[in-house]
Enzyme design. Structure first.
Site, PDB file in Angstrom:
ATOM      1  N   LYS A 170       0.843  -1.205   0.000  1.00  0.00           N
ATOM      2  CA  LYS A 170       0.000   0.000   0.000  1.00  0.00           C
ATOM      3  C   LYS A 170       0.877   1.254   0.000  1.00  0.00           C
ATOM      4  CE  LYS A 170      -3.826  -2.441   2.183  1.00  0.00           C
ATOM      5  NZ  LYS A 170      -4.663  -2.709   3.352  1.00  0.00           N
ATOM      6  N   GLN A 223      -4.588  -1.551   9.700  1.00  0.00           N
ATOM      7  CA  GLN A 223      -4.565  -2.878   9.070  1.00  0.00           C
ATOM      8  C   GLN A 223      -5.124  -3.935  10.027  1.00  0.00           C
ATOM      9  OE1 GLN A 223      -3.793  -3.364   5.878  1.00  0.00           O
ATOM     10  NE2 GLN A 223      -3.947  -5.574   5.888  1.00  0.00           N
ATOM     11  N   ASP A 233     -10.751   2.969   4.151  1.00  0.00           N
ATOM     12  CA  ASP A 233     -11.048   1.542   4.012  1.00  0.00           C
ATOM     13  C   ASP A 233     -12.551   1.310   3.887  1.00  0.00           C
ATOM     14  OD1 ASP A 233      -9.138  -0.462   3.789  1.00  0.00           O
ATOM     15  OD2 ASP A 233      -8.547  -0.317   5.896  1.00  0.00           O
TER      16      ASP A 233
HETATM   17  N1  GUN Z   1      -7.005  -6.916   6.301  1.00  0.00           N
HETATM   18  C1  GUN Z   1      -7.342  -7.632   5.208  1.00  0.00           C
HETATM   19  N2  GUN Z   1      -7.817  -6.811   4.239  1.00  0.00           N
HETATM   20  C2  GUN Z   1      -7.780  -5.564   4.735  1.00  0.00           C
HETATM   21  C3  GUN Z   1      -8.136  -4.289   4.203  1.00  0.00           C
HETATM   22  O1  GUN Z   1      -8.605  -4.140   3.078  1.00  0.00           O
HETATM   23  N3  GUN Z   1      -7.935  -3.243   5.041  1.00  0.00           N
HETATM   24  C4  GUN Z   1      -7.456  -3.379   6.300  1.00  0.00           C
HETATM   25  N4  GUN Z   1      -7.311  -2.280   7.048  1.00  0.00           N
HETATM   26  N5  GUN Z   1      -7.111  -4.555   6.811  1.00  0.00           N
HETATM   27  C5  GUN Z   1      -7.275  -5.631   6.031  1.00  0.00           C
END
Ligand code: GUN
Length: 297
Positions: A59, A103, A126
């Site tokens: 990311k 995350q 998100d």
């Molecule tokens: N864990 C698995 N997929 C995601 C996501 O798209 N965002 C976040 N913050 N955590 C995750």
């Protein structure tokens, strides 16, 4: 066994992401010129989970390539819930920040719902906050959850017809299965599907998945979907991503999805690979949401 079948097309998330991210980079340059600072995304990583670290690093790299600013906040696994809430509050109030993510998964002693609820919905890129999920359900503008929105963008990019199709979503998680079912049933394009959502209590799952024109497995079980569960000519979008041990690989593991790709692919009209399918599209959605946040904040 490889089944004789149709020759399939690949829902190539890497190629789709490249095209979309080129446009994002142009828009990021416009934002930077107009406001005097680039779009800025922060990612909070708690603990030492190897897979989470890989995703967060991807990311951050994607931000930099698109001309965004990014900040990685790494916190110890033993951080208290209160301290993490304080960190979230500081990010909510940071005027230099357009959006941020925490995350998941978080360590067991931290309540994920509490953390999600503490995020300012205008910075929730998100799309996990109830306000953004509610906005999605009502068709109001807001941040769409990154992975389901990425699946929609993947179908849009390859112009896969969805209207009137039977879409079967396997899994009902808050961050993928449930929002995915809502996006696919919306009066929109892509959308306008008749949607069935299945889960661990579903009886005779294979009988239902075999009816799918569009099958979206998001169950978190490596290679769970086998050829006998898929209709000839189906579109399969694999949301799963797992590390399975493989001593022949340098890293000691390889990545697989929720779908047994080699045996399922020959039955499909379209199928997404793992890696290189939904994963890059999730990051692309995050960049799109961060650009959107620049217009709000
Ligand atoms: N864990 C698995 N997929 C995601 C996501 O798209 N965002 C976040 N913050 N955590 C995750």
């Amino acid at each position: 066994m490889l089944t004789e079948g149709l020759s399939y097309h690949l829902l190539d998330g890497k190629a789709a992401s490249k095209a979309i991210r080129d446009r994002i980079a142009e828009q990021a340059a416009e934002v930077t010129a107009k406001r005097g600072r680039p779009p800025h995304l922060a990612a909070v990583l708690v603990g030492e989970d190897g897979a989470s670290r890989t995703y967060v690093n991807s990311k951050v790299r994607a931000c930099e390539k698109a001309g965004f600013r990014s900040t990685l906040i790494e916190l110890n696994a033993d951080i208290s819930e209160e301290e993490l809430l304080e960190q979230v509050d500081a990010l909510n109030k940071d005027p230099e920040l357009d959006g941020f993510i925490v995350q998941l998964p978080l360590p067991q002693h931290v309540n994920e719902d509490k953390i999600t609820l503490a995020i300012d919905p205008t910075k929730d890129v998100d799309g996990f906050h109830p306000e953004n999920l509610g906005r999605m359900v009502l068709g109001l503008s807001g941040f769409l959850p990154a992975t389901p929105a990425g699946v929609v963008e993947l179908l849009r990019h390859f112009e896969v017809p969805t209207s009137g199709k039977h879409c079967v979503v396997v899994g009902r998680s808050n961050i993928v299965g449930t929002p995915m079912s809502i996006l696919m049933s919306r009066n929109a394009d892509p959308g306008n599907c008749t949607v069935t959502i299945t889960h661990s209590r579903t009886k005779d799952l294979a009988a239902i998945t075999r009816q799918a024109d569009i099958l979206i497995p998001a169950i978190g079980k490596p290679e769970f979907i086998t050829a006998d569960m898929v209709k000839e000519g189906a579109v399969v979008v694999d949301v799963g991503i797992h590390r399975v041990q493989d001593s022949s690989r340098q890293k000691g593991f390889r990545l697989v999805g929720d779908v047994k790709f080699d045996e399922v692919a020959p039955k499909c009209s379209w199928i997404s690979p793992v890696p290189g399918g939904v994963g890059p599209m999730t990051i692309t959605s995050l960049l799109l949401n961060t650009l959107k946040a620049c217009q709000i904040n």
